[in-house]
Design an enzyme around this catalytic site. Structure first.
Site, short mmCIF file in Angstrom:
data_model
loop_
_atom_site.label_atom_id
_atom_site.label_comp_id
_atom_site.label_asym_id
_atom_site.label_seq_id
_atom_site.Cartn_x
_atom_site.Cartn_y
_atom_site.Cartn_z
N TYR A 65 0.83 -1.21 0.00
CA TYR A 65 0.00 0.00 0.00
C TYR A 65 0.86 1.26 0.00
O TYR A 65 2.04 1.24 0.33
CB TYR A 65 -0.96 0.00 1.20
CG TYR A 65 -0.30 0.27 2.54
CD1 TYR A 65 -0.28 1.56 3.06
CD2 TYR A 65 0.28 -0.75 3.27
CE1 TYR A 65 0.31 1.81 4.29
CE2 TYR A 65 0.86 -0.52 4.50
CZ TYR A 65 0.88 0.77 5.01
OH TYR A 65 1.47 1.02 6.21
N CYS A 66 0.21 2.36 -0.41
CA CYS A 66 0.81 3.69 -0.36
C CYS A 66 -0.28 4.67 0.08
O CYS A 66 -1.23 4.28 0.74
CB CYS A 66 1.43 4.07 -1.71
SG CYS A 66 0.22 4.23 -3.04
N ARG A 67 -0.18 5.92 -0.33
CA ARG A 67 -1.18 6.91 0.07
C ARG A 67 -2.49 6.70 -0.66
O ARG A 67 -3.56 6.71 -0.06
CB ARG A 67 -0.65 8.32 -0.17
CG ARG A 67 -1.53 9.41 0.42
CD ARG A 67 -0.95 10.79 0.14
NE ARG A 67 -1.02 11.13 -1.26
CZ ARG A 67 -2.07 11.71 -1.85
NH1 ARG A 67 -3.13 12.04 -1.15
NH2 ARG A 67 -2.06 11.98 -3.14
N GLY A 69 -2.77 4.34 -3.69
CA GLY A 69 -2.84 3.11 -4.47
C GLY A 69 -2.05 3.15 -5.77
O GLY A 69 -1.85 2.13 -6.42
N MET A 94 -3.93 4.57 1.85
CA MET A 94 -4.20 5.11 3.19
C MET A 94 -5.31 6.16 3.17
O MET A 94 -5.96 6.38 4.19
CB MET A 94 -2.92 5.73 3.78
CG MET A 94 -1.89 4.72 4.23
SD MET A 94 -2.47 3.57 5.51
CE MET A 94 -2.40 4.62 6.95
#
Length: 102
Positions: A65-67, A69, A94
């Site tokens: 995951y990241c901020r 996607g 996130m």
């Protein structure tokens, strides 16, 4: 790469004894909070990211995951090119995460 909604990601993760959660955000983003037990490797480190990912166990299942996607989707693509068979991207990242944060 498989893209999963938060519900699919969490459900699959909970039933996976071979799972590793991978956070590919920047240090500053991680400082604001991360999913518990996540391994952090910043995708913006370029070759450093490649080197750290290369050291990971390719037999594990990676929940990335990241901020939002986008970067995690790219990370999953890179990982697949490196021989990782199971990389799952968290759609919405996130920004849409409703689970626990540490």
């Amino acid at each position: 790469m498989e893209e999963l909604t938060q519900e699919e990601w969490v459900s699959q993760l909970e039933n996976d004894d071979n799972a590793v959660i991978l956070d590919v955000r920047t240090d500053a983003e991680v400082a604001e909070g991360k999913i518990p037990n996540a391994l952090h490797i910043d995708i913006h480190k370029g070759q450093g990211f490649i080197d750290e990912v290369e050291a990971l166990d390719k037999n594990k299942n990676y929940y990335v995951y990241c901020r939002s996607g986008a970067r995690s989707g790219k990370a999953c693509e890179i990982m697949e090119e490196m021989g990782f068979d199971n990389a799952y991207n968290l759609l919405g990242g996130m920004l849409e995460w409703e689970g626990d944060i540490e």
